[in-house]
Design a protein around this motif. Structure first.
Motif, PDB file in Angstrom:
ATOM      1  N   ILE A 110       0.838  -1.196  -0.104  1.00  0.00           N
ATOM      2  CA  ILE A 110      -0.150   0.035   0.074  1.00  0.00           C
ATOM      3  C   ILE A 110       0.850   1.271   0.058  1.00  0.00           C
ATOM      4  CG2 ILE A 110      -1.712   1.289   1.444  1.00  0.00           C
ATOM      5  CD1 ILE A 110      -2.682  -1.506   2.463  1.00  0.00           C
ATOM      6  N   LEU A 111       1.909   1.396   0.750  1.00  0.00           N
ATOM      7  CA  LEU A 111       2.775   2.524   0.857  1.00  0.00           C
ATOM      8  C   LEU A 111       3.465   2.854  -0.408  1.00  0.00           C
ATOM      9  CD1 LEU A 111       4.646   1.961   4.296  1.00  0.00           C
ATOM     10  CD2 LEU A 111       2.994   3.658   3.659  1.00  0.00           C
ATOM     11  N   SER A 112       3.837   1.392  -1.240  1.00  0.00           N
ATOM     12  CA  SER A 112       4.392   1.606  -2.565  1.00  0.00           C
ATOM     13  C   SER A 112       3.199   2.397  -3.351  1.00  0.00           C
ATOM     14  CB  SER A 112       4.834   0.213  -2.931  1.00  0.00           C
ATOM     15  OG  SER A 112       5.274   0.386  -4.316  1.00  0.00           O
ATOM     16  N   ASP A 113       2.006   1.939  -3.338  1.00  0.00           N
ATOM     17  CA  ASP A 113       1.065   2.452  -4.057  1.00  0.00           C
ATOM     18  C   ASP A 113       0.939   3.998  -3.851  1.00  0.00           C
ATOM     19  OD1 ASP A 113       0.612   0.297  -5.306  1.00  0.00           O
ATOM     20  OD2 ASP A 113      -1.121  -0.386  -4.123  1.00  0.00           O
ATOM     21  N   VAL A 114       0.824   4.202  -2.797  1.00  0.00           N
ATOM     22  CA  VAL A 114       0.923   5.939  -2.252  1.00  0.00           C
ATOM     23  C   VAL A 114       2.153   6.684  -2.730  1.00  0.00           C
ATOM     24  CG1 VAL A 114       0.741   7.171  -0.381  1.00  0.00           C
ATOM     25  CG2 VAL A 114      -0.349   5.395  -0.178  1.00  0.00           C
ATOM     26  N   ASP A 147       4.412   6.372   8.841  1.00  0.00           N
ATOM     27  CA  ASP A 147       4.640   5.361   7.643  1.00  0.00           C
ATOM     28  C   ASP A 147       4.219   6.063   6.307  1.00  0.00           C
ATOM     29  OD1 ASP A 147       5.248   3.234   9.366  1.00  0.00           O
ATOM     30  OD2 ASP A 147       3.120   2.886   9.641  1.00  0.00           O
ATOM     31  N   LEU A 148       3.207   6.737   6.373  1.00  0.00           N
ATOM     32  CA  LEU A 148       2.812   7.389   5.253  1.00  0.00           C
ATOM     33  C   LEU A 148       3.761   8.556   4.929  1.00  0.00           C
ATOM     34  CD1 LEU A 148      -1.286   7.587   5.716  1.00  0.00           C
ATOM     35  CD2 LEU A 148       0.097   6.200   3.786  1.00  0.00           C
ATOM     36  N   ASP A 149       4.164   9.310   5.940  1.00  0.00           N
ATOM     37  CA  ASP A 149       5.027  10.399   5.771  1.00  0.00           C
ATOM     38  C   ASP A 149       6.265  10.020   4.751  1.00  0.00           C
ATOM     39  OD1 ASP A 149       3.142  12.003   7.093  1.00  0.00           O
ATOM     40  OD2 ASP A 149       4.421  11.701   9.057  1.00  0.00           O
ATOM     41  N   THR A 150       6.672   8.819   4.973  1.00  0.00           N
ATOM     42  CA  THR A 150       7.882   8.524   4.117  1.00  0.00           C
ATOM     43  C   THR A 150       7.735   8.456   2.725  1.00  0.00           C
ATOM     44  OG1 THR A 150       7.521   6.122   4.542  1.00  0.00           O
ATOM     45  CG2 THR A 150       8.600   7.179   6.224  1.00  0.00           C
ATOM     46  N   VAL A 151       6.402   8.271   2.178  1.00  0.00           N
ATOM     47  CA  VAL A 151       6.204   8.112   0.722  1.00  0.00           C
ATOM     48  C   VAL A 151       5.442   9.363   0.376  1.00  0.00           C
ATOM     49  CG1 VAL A 151       6.314   5.519   1.024  1.00  0.00           C
ATOM     50  CG2 VAL A 151       4.282   6.813   1.216  1.00  0.00           C
ATOM     51  N   LYS A 153       5.117  13.307   1.848  1.00  0.00           N
ATOM     52  CA  LYS A 153       5.061  14.199   3.000  1.00  0.00           C
ATOM     53  C   LYS A 153       4.488  15.673   2.398  1.00  0.00           C
ATOM     54  CE  LYS A 153       9.919  13.324   4.727  1.00  0.00           C
ATOM     55  NZ  LYS A 153      11.210  13.624   4.862  1.00  0.00           N
ATOM     56  N   ASN A 154       4.375  15.954   1.156  1.00  0.00           N
ATOM     57  CA  ASN A 154       3.700  17.148   1.068  1.00  0.00           C
ATOM     58  C   ASN A 154       2.234  16.807   0.512  1.00  0.00           C
ATOM     59  OD1 ASN A 154       5.931  18.744   1.094  1.00  0.00           O
ATOM     60  ND2 ASN A 154       6.581  17.719  -0.886  1.00  0.00           N
ATOM     61  N   ASN A 155       1.656  15.821   0.048  1.00  0.00           N
ATOM     62  CA  ASN A 155       0.304  15.440  -0.230  1.00  0.00           C
ATOM     63  C   ASN A 155      -0.307  15.072   0.969  1.00  0.00           C
ATOM     64  OD1 ASN A 155       2.065  15.174  -3.142  1.00  0.00           O
ATOM     65  ND2 ASN A 155      -0.103  15.993  -3.429  1.00  0.00           N
ATOM     66  N   PRO A 156      -1.542  15.509   1.242  1.00  0.00           N
ATOM     67  CA  PRO A 156      -2.384  15.009   2.163  1.00  0.00           C
ATOM     68  C   PRO A 156      -2.950  13.652   1.816  1.00  0.00           C
ATOM     69  CG  PRO A 156      -3.591  16.762   1.033  1.00  0.00           C
ATOM     70  CD  PRO A 156      -2.208  16.749   0.838  1.00  0.00           C
ATOM     71  N   VAL A 157      -2.580  12.395   2.873  1.00  0.00           N
ATOM     72  CA  VAL A 157      -3.185  11.169   2.375  1.00  0.00           C
ATOM     73  C   VAL A 157      -4.190  10.661   3.227  1.00  0.00           C
ATOM     74  CG1 VAL A 157      -2.593   8.884   1.900  1.00  0.00           C
ATOM     75  CG2 VAL A 157      -0.916  10.683   1.449  1.00  0.00           C
ATOM     76  N   VAL A 158      -5.347  10.096   2.567  1.00  0.00           N
ATOM     77  CA  VAL A 158      -6.419   9.481   3.488  1.00  0.00           C
ATOM     78  C   VAL A 158      -6.698   8.270   2.948  1.00  0.00           C
ATOM     79  CG1 VAL A 158      -8.213  10.798   2.326  1.00  0.00           C
ATOM     80  CG2 VAL A 158      -8.576   9.762   4.538  1.00  0.00           C
ATOM     81  N   SER A 171       0.608  13.122   8.144  1.00  0.00           N
ATOM     82  CA  SER A 171       0.878  14.336   9.314  1.00  0.00           C
ATOM     83  C   SER A 171       0.118  15.330   8.449  1.00  0.00           C
ATOM     84  CB  SER A 171       2.299  14.511   9.531  1.00  0.00           C
ATOM     85  OG  SER A 171       2.820  13.471  10.330  1.00  0.00           O
ATOM     86  N   GLU A 172       0.429  15.551   7.035  1.00  0.00           N
ATOM     87  CA  GLU A 172       0.115  16.770   6.483  1.00  0.00           C
ATOM     88  C   GLU A 172      -1.660  16.701   6.362  1.00  0.00           C
ATOM     89  OE1 GLU A 172      -0.229  20.283   4.108  1.00  0.00           O
ATOM     90  OE2 GLU A 172       1.455  19.144   4.874  1.00  0.00           O
TER      91      GLU A 172
END
Length: 553
Positions: A110-114, A147-151, A153-158, A171-172
């Motif tokens: 999933i992190l790779s997809d993000v 975990d998401l911040d590593t892939v 940082k700038n785009n908000p992810v949900v 974090s964004e």
């Protein structure tokens, strides 16, 4: 065609058959499961003007053909009524073709997809997706914003959890929503925190709104694309009718797409809470059948508790693996009663989400209160409880006594079996996912998927209902196999019973003269398939109103 319609009007269907004309399509040399009863099987179907005009033996039905009749040799394959899913999310499913689909994937996948999505997105764009489930990961731990911040940082992810009752954000996204250590948990929700009280990036139930309310609205173009992709996939899977549970933000768009013939699937809209509030507050009455039986707006979704996986289902006793946690009651009992009564006044059918045993008890109490006050039976009203997942023995009896419809998702048992008993223990699990107990008690069950929260394929659900196993054949003897149901009952909850729930039993759900020609031809003779292989059965042809909407390549 005019001549045919006149014959129908003045002489009845028998006159057409004697005249030997006016038959658009004949399907013959098959095993046609009419679903009128367990043993009713014929060989052929005659269709005209989108409706079934006769069923019977191949030789008799073929005599009705004229030079313009299209004849389809089924070569022994099974034909059955088009399948219905009574609880899914139309728009959300379509969006999975455009966003991240995490179902069945590891955290790293999933992190790779993000990471790939974030590379393609402009800085202000949100990266969206759904389907993650930590209980299938090796460490079984909830993921973190870091975990998401590593892939990204700038785009908000949900990313929505598979049960749609929790989100994983970076974090964004937390920053945009203003969520920090001082942010209080909202009523009916929880911000998961670390040992220092800082948000970890997981928000449960109503706490999700803190982020989702900040997300930009989808464009009409995005929604239209999503709807059309979902509609095409439903036809491929043999689904001819769906109950769209709480994805009604674009009712005008869906009406237009149906009117233009772009959406083929029949849709019974079950209003979400926000839209329903507008409808109820403005006394907008239910639309029982609009657009030539292709759309209704008569259901109303009431989300009463959370989900078992995220420990939000409302339980009478604390969670076995989370001391002091009883789950979440998302609205007050008085508000539940008000909504149920208001729905009655305006002609809506409440579809009340209740997973935990306490939630089911309180929803049944609310229904019982209304039935007594209005002097109505549920055979007249046909109210349903969505999920009906964890029940006490007493409440199983109340389902039957009150004729409450159990709107269940068979696939949930095999999806949840890796964690369900951990959550509620060995005693309460005996009243969970209790299809056979409910079915044998005479409770009407309808089948669905809760897609995209779980697998959409109806034969995955049928397989789970009959075997209590996943597609890998686990566990060997089935998970609590005493709650497995027979094949006919499993097919019935996807055909005849949903038509009853929709008040459409005179038009859909069985293969009979005068009903809509919503049909699905299967790859196999389903009665001869090993039950462990039921999930492999696939449609080869799907008809809606007698029109081929899917044909296998």
């Amino acid at each position: 065609m005019k001549k045919t319609m006149l014959l129908l009007a003045f002489c009845g269907i028998g006159a057409i058959l004697q005249a030997g004309e006016g038959i658009d399509t004949i399907l013959y040399n098959g095993s046609v499961l009419t679903m009128k009863n367990e043993n009713d099987s014929v060989e052929a179907i005659a269709v005209n003007d989108g409706k079934i005009v006769s069923v019977g033996k191949s030789n008799d039905i073929l005599k009705l053909a004229d030079k313009n009749t299209k004849k389809i040799d089924l070569d022994g394959k099974t034909v059955m009524p088009g399948l219905t899913d009574t609880h899914l999310h139309f728009l959300r499913f379509g969006l999975t073709f455009l966003q991240i689909r995490g179902n069945g994937k590891t955290k790293d996948e999933i992190l790779s997809d993000v990471k790939e999505k974030a590379k393609l997105a402009q800085k202000e764009n949100w990266v969206r997706g759904r389907g993650w489930n930590e209980t299938i990961w090796d460490d079984k731990k909830l993921p973190l914003a870091s975990d998401l911040d590593t892939v990204s940082k700038n785009n908000p992810v949900v990313l929505f959890r598979s049960d749609n009752h929790a989100i994983w954000v970076n974090s964004e996204a937390l920053k945009i929503a203003g969520i920090n250590k001082e942010t209080m948990d909202p009523d009916g929700g929880k911000i998961i925190r670390d040992s220092n009280g800082n948000p970890t990036g997981i928000l449960v139930d109503s706490a999700m709104n803190l982020v989702t309310d900040k997300m930009p609205a989808l464009s009409e173009e995005e929604m239209e694309t999503a709807y059309l992709l979902a509609d095409k996939e439903y036809s491929r899977l043999g689904l001819t009718t769906v109950f769209d549970a709480g994805d009604d933000i674009s009712i005008p768009l869906v009406k237009r797409l149906i009117s233009e013939g772009k959406i083929k699937t029949r849709i019974n809209v079950v209003l979400d809470g926000k839209t329903a509030k507008t409808f109820l507050d403005n006394d907008i009455k239910a639309e029982h059948n609009t657009l030539n039986d292709h759309m209704s707006i008569r259901g109303y979704k009431i989300k009463y508790d959370g989900a078992l996986g995220s420990r939000g289902a409302l339980m009478g006793e604390e969670y076995s693996d989370s001391k002091g946690n009883f789950g979440n009651r998302l609205i007050a009992v008085d508000e539940l009663n008000r909504l149920v009564e208001k729905s009655y006044e305006l002609g809506y059918q409440p579809h009340v989400h209740a997973i935990g045993d306490k939630a089911n008890e309180e929803v049944l109490d609310s229904f019982e209160k209304l039935f007594k006050e209005k002097e109505k039976t549920n055979k007249e009203l046909r109210y349903g409880v969505v999920h009906s997942q964890i029940l006490t023995k007493r409440d199983i009896g109340r389902y039957k006594d009150m004729d409450v419809i159990a709107i269940m998702q068979p696939i949930h048992a095999t999806s949840d079996m890796n964690m369900a008993e951990d959550r509620i223990g060995a005693d309460r699990i005996k009243g969970a996912y209790a299809w056979k107990t409910l079915n044998d008690s005479g409770v009407i069950i309808t089948g669905g998927s809760d897609n995209p929260n779980d697998y959409i394929e109806p034969f995955y659900g049928i397989h789970a209902a009959v075997t209590r196993k996943d597609m890998k054949g686990n566990p060997k003897d089935g998970w609590y196999p005493e709650e497995a149901i027979d094949l006919y009952s499993a097919l019935k909850i996807y055909t005849q019973n949903p038509a009853y729930l929709w008040f459409m039993e005179d038009k859909l759900g069985t293969i009979e003269d005068g009903k809509y020609a919503d049909l699905v031809v299967l790859s196999d003779n389903i009665k001869e398939v090993n039950k462990d292989d039921l999930w492999k059965v696939k449609p080869t042809l799907t008809f809606i109103d007698g029109e081929v909407v899917y044909k296998v390549k």
